[in-house]
Design a protein around this motif. Sequence first.
Motif, PDB file in Angstrom:
ATOM      1  N   GLY A  21      -2.088   0.622  -4.646  1.00  0.00           N
ATOM      2  CA  GLY A  21      -0.698   1.041  -4.492  1.00  0.00           C
ATOM      3  C   GLY A  21       0.168   0.537  -5.628  1.00  0.00           C
ATOM      4  O   GLY A  21       1.039   1.261  -6.134  1.00  0.00           O
TER       5      GLY A  21
ATOM      6  N   ALA B   5       5.853   5.812  -0.943  1.00  0.00           N
ATOM      7  CA  ALA B   5       6.979   6.149  -0.077  1.00  0.00           C
ATOM      8  C   ALA B   5       8.316   5.728  -0.691  1.00  0.00           C
ATOM      9  O   ALA B   5       9.364   6.222  -0.290  1.00  0.00           O
ATOM     10  CB  ALA B   5       6.811   5.474   1.281  1.00  0.00           C
TER      11      ALA B   5
ATOM     12  N   ARG C  28       0.827  -1.207   0.000  1.00  0.00           N
ATOM     13  CA  ARG C  28       0.000   0.000   0.000  1.00  0.00           C
ATOM     14  C   ARG C  28       0.859   1.254   0.000  1.00  0.00           C
ATOM     15  O   ARG C  28       0.407   2.314  -0.418  1.00  0.00           O
ATOM     16  CB  ARG C  28      -0.919   0.024   1.231  1.00  0.00           C
ATOM     17  N   ASP C  29       2.079   1.138   0.493  1.00  0.00           N
ATOM     18  CA  ASP C  29       2.927   2.315   0.664  1.00  0.00           C
ATOM     19  C   ASP C  29       3.932   2.488  -0.473  1.00  0.00           C
ATOM     20  O   ASP C  29       5.036   2.973  -0.272  1.00  0.00           O
ATOM     21  CB  ASP C  29       3.649   2.249   2.005  1.00  0.00           C
TER      22      ASP C  29
END
Length: 185
Positions: free
Chosen positions: A60, A32, A28-29
Motif C-alpha cells: 500500500g 482510499a 493497506r488502504d
Amino acid sequence: MVAAVREALAAEPEGIRERVRLIEGDGRDTGAHFLPGAFDVVLCHGVLMYVPEPDPMLAGLARVLAPDGLLSLVVRNADALALRPGLSGDWERALAAFDSPAYTNRIGLPARADRLETLTATLAGIGAPLHTWYGVRVFTDQAPDDRQPPPAAELERLLAAEDRAGRTDPYRRVAALLHLCGVRG
C-alpha cells in the motif's frame, strides 16, 4: 500516538497546522486516500514491528510512491534480537530470540522484528527495490532511555561512531534497528 501528534500540532503556528492532515488507517488502504504516485517520499519508521503481516501494508505504501520515490523503513533487526538480552545477561530471552522474531519492547508491548533478507525480497516484489540500508543504534542500544544526552563534544563523537558503524559491515548487521531505503522503479 495520534493524540500526541494532535497535541504537538496544536502548539504549532497556523501556517504549519493548515498544511497537516492526519489520516488514521493501517497502511493497506492508501488507495482510499491518495492517488498512485502521490508522494516522492514515504516514511514508515517504528511501525512494522507492530504489524503482524507487513507485506500488504508495504505494498500500500509503495502504491503511493512516485517514480524514483523513496520508501524509508526503520525496523527492529531480527538478526540481532538476541544481543540486547544477551549483553544484559538475560540468557533465557537471548536464547529465545534466536528462534522467534517476537519480543516484548521496552514499554512492555508485544512486537515483531524483521530480517534484512526478507524485507529486501519484499521491497523488490512491490516495485521499490532496496537502494541502500544502514544499521541504527549499534553502540547505544544498551543506553538507558532516561539517560541525559552527553556534553556536546562527546555527543558529536558518539554520533560519528554510530554513523560510521551504521554504514560499515559487520557492525551494521548487528544494529538494534535497520534503516532500509527502497526506490520505486
